[in-house]
Scaffold this motif. Structure first.
Motif, mmCIF file in Angstrom:
data_model
loop_
_atom_site.group_PDB
_atom_site.id
_atom_site.type_symbol
_atom_site.label_atom_id
_atom_site.label_comp_id
_atom_site.label_asym_id
_atom_site.label_seq_id
_atom_site.Cartn_x
_atom_site.Cartn_y
_atom_site.Cartn_z
ATOM 1 N N ALA A 1 0.835 -1.211 0.000
ATOM 2 C CA ALA A 1 0.000 0.000 0.000
ATOM 3 C C ALA A 1 0.864 1.253 0.000
ATOM 4 N N LEU A 2 1.966 1.210 0.753
ATOM 5 C CA LEU A 2 2.891 2.345 0.773
ATOM 6 C C LEU A 2 3.475 2.587 -0.623
ATOM 7 N N CYS A 3 3.879 1.510 -1.280
ATOM 8 C CA CYS A 3 4.421 1.654 -2.631
ATOM 9 C C CYS A 3 3.384 2.272 -3.576
ATOM 10 N N ASP A 4 2.170 1.798 -3.509
ATOM 11 C CA ASP A 4 1.135 2.297 -4.416
ATOM 12 C C ASP A 4 0.760 3.743 -4.112
ATOM 13 N N LEU B 1 6.956 2.014 -11.604
ATOM 14 C CA LEU B 1 8.332 1.597 -11.365
ATOM 15 C C LEU B 1 9.133 1.565 -12.663
ATOM 16 N N ARG B 2 10.279 2.258 -12.670
ATOM 17 C CA ARG B 2 11.144 2.293 -13.850
ATOM 18 C C ARG B 2 12.427 1.485 -13.651
ATOM 19 N N ARG B 3 12.917 1.414 -12.405
ATOM 20 C CA ARG B 3 14.168 0.696 -12.138
ATOM 21 C C ARG B 3 14.041 -0.034 -10.805
ATOM 22 N N TYR B 4 14.471 -1.295 -10.776
ATOM 23 C CA TYR B 4 14.461 -2.086 -9.536
ATOM 24 C C TYR B 4 15.837 -2.727 -9.387
ATOM 25 N N LEU C 1 4.329 -5.569 -7.798
ATOM 26 C CA LEU C 1 4.958 -4.443 -8.486
ATOM 27 C C LEU C 1 4.899 -4.580 -10.002
ATOM 28 N N ARG C 2 4.965 -5.789 -10.500
ATOM 29 C CA ARG C 2 5.000 -5.959 -11.963
ATOM 30 C C ARG C 2 3.681 -5.542 -12.613
ATOM 31 N N GLU D 1 5.876 -12.248 -3.403
ATOM 32 C CA GLU D 1 4.640 -11.467 -3.269
ATOM 33 C C GLU D 1 4.886 -10.011 -3.641
ATOM 34 N N PHE D 2 5.997 -9.479 -3.207
ATOM 35 C CA PHE D 2 6.335 -8.081 -3.468
ATOM 36 C C PHE D 2 6.480 -7.816 -4.968
ATOM 37 N N ILE D 3 7.248 -8.660 -5.639
ATOM 38 C CA ILE D 3 7.516 -8.472 -7.062
ATOM 39 C C ILE D 3 6.270 -8.726 -7.902
ATOM 40 N N ASN D 4 5.487 -9.712 -7.511
ATOM 41 C CA ASN D 4 4.289 -10.037 -8.279
ATOM 42 C C ASN D 4 3.294 -8.878 -8.255
#
Length: 333
Positions: A73-76, A123-126, A117-118, A112-115
């Motif tokens: 949720a923080l990322c979004d 997101l441009r760089r990880y 984010l994709r 879970e995190f990557i699934n």
């Protein structure tokens, strides 16, 4: 060069994470979000806490395992265009006792995190912080295309994470960059690590244990050189590539302790004792960093002996705080 507008650093409370935060604050005008599972530590262990310009930095105490929903949720909500992930269970020897904890954090929580984010559009760089230990014990100098051959549960969990991320990069175009740096050291490192622990043991009059006589060869690199390399990879690296960060030569652990004894004026033979080798200890790994040096114009700038002097000074200047702190690794699931 792609400078992040907003950067999220997972594992910002870690030794490498805190130095990267400090370096990144000097390199970008935008905001940096730090995330770790523990409460934010003091300036004794966090270099950036000594800065006067922390208005661009915000810290969140979130656990990737227990607080996954809050982290996503923080990322979004914040929509960082770059993420650097230092978060991991990283100790080798204890991973034999609770291997499930290493895989839970380093692989399952990451999945879970990557699934999530994709599926997002911000997101441009990880940048994924991997480890040379995924190669196992090596002969010669290892390049980025070497086969994975982990020797411990820790290394296996990191190798699994690398393979998982590779799948997402291949199938979904996930903007993955990967770095594998050799043994990172410097002031503010966890006290159970061989270099700070040796300085502290010598001041306390305790004997330093050399597992296997200290014959294992490591490649020590200063944390600021690693932060510089990680920033170069994040901003100028080619998406999908793996980059190594390493010094020019390896050094046996026993030689490391000899040099520390020389710094403090202690007798090496009287300061050490040989004990059995650790299970799964890699005899050597010296990785090749030609790609980072040529493509990114990166090169280590801080010598090993300069780094040792820095650690020794940090211990001396903070002895009142450090002398009573625990010097052994304390595992948290």
């Amino acid at each position: 060069m792609i400078i992040p507008r907003k950067l999220l650093v997972l594992g910002a409370n870690s030794f490498s994470g805190q130095d990267f935060v400090d370096y990144a604050l000097d390199q970008m005008p935008g905001e940096i979000l730090g995330v770790s599972r523990s409460p934010e530590r003091s300036a004794l262990f966090l270099r950036y806490r000594s800065r006067s310009d922390l208005q661009r930095y915000r810290y969140f105490s979130l656990d990737m395992n227990r607080d996954a929903a809050a982290l996503l949720a923080l990322c979004d909500e914040e929509r960082p265009d770059a993420i650097v992930n230092f978060a991991a269970q990283s100790e080798v020897a204890p991973s034999w006792d609770h291997p499930q904890h290493w895989f839970t954090t380093n692989t399952v929580a990451l999945a879970e995190f990557i699934n999530h984010l994709r599926r997002q559009d911000y997101l441009r760089r990880y940048l994924h912080i991997s480890s040379p230990e995924v190669y196992g014990s090596c002969v010669g100098t290892v390049t980025e295309d070497a086969a994975l051959n982990p020797s411990t549960p820790y290394a296996a969990s990191k190798a699994a994470a690398d393979l998982l991320l590779g799948c997402y990069a291949q199938q979904f175009g996930f903007p993955l960059l990967t770095v594998r740096a050799t043994n990172v050291f410097g002031a503010r490192q966890q006290l159970f690590k061989i270099i700070p622990r040796s300085f502290l043991y010598l001041r306390l009059g305790r004997t330093i244990q050399l597992h296997g006589g200290g014959s294992a060869v490591k490649s020590y690199i200063h944390v600021r050189d690693v932060s510089r390399g990680e920033w170069a990879i994040l901003t100028s690296g080619q998406v999908g590539r793996i980059y190594h960060l390493s010094p020019d030569h390896g050094i046996a652990v026993c030689e490391v302790v000899k040099r520390i004894c020389a710094v403090v004026g202690a007798d090496f033979e009287q300061s050490v004792v040989t004990v059995g080798e650790r299970l799964g200890q890699d005899a050597a790994y010296v990785i090749d960093s030609t790609e980072a040096r040529t493509a990114l114009n990166w090169i280590p700038q801080i010598s090993f002996d300069e780094g040792l002097q820095e650690v020794g000074l940090w211990v001396r200047n903070n002895w009142g705080e450090l002398k009573s702190r625990p010097l052994d690794y304390i595992h948290r699931a």
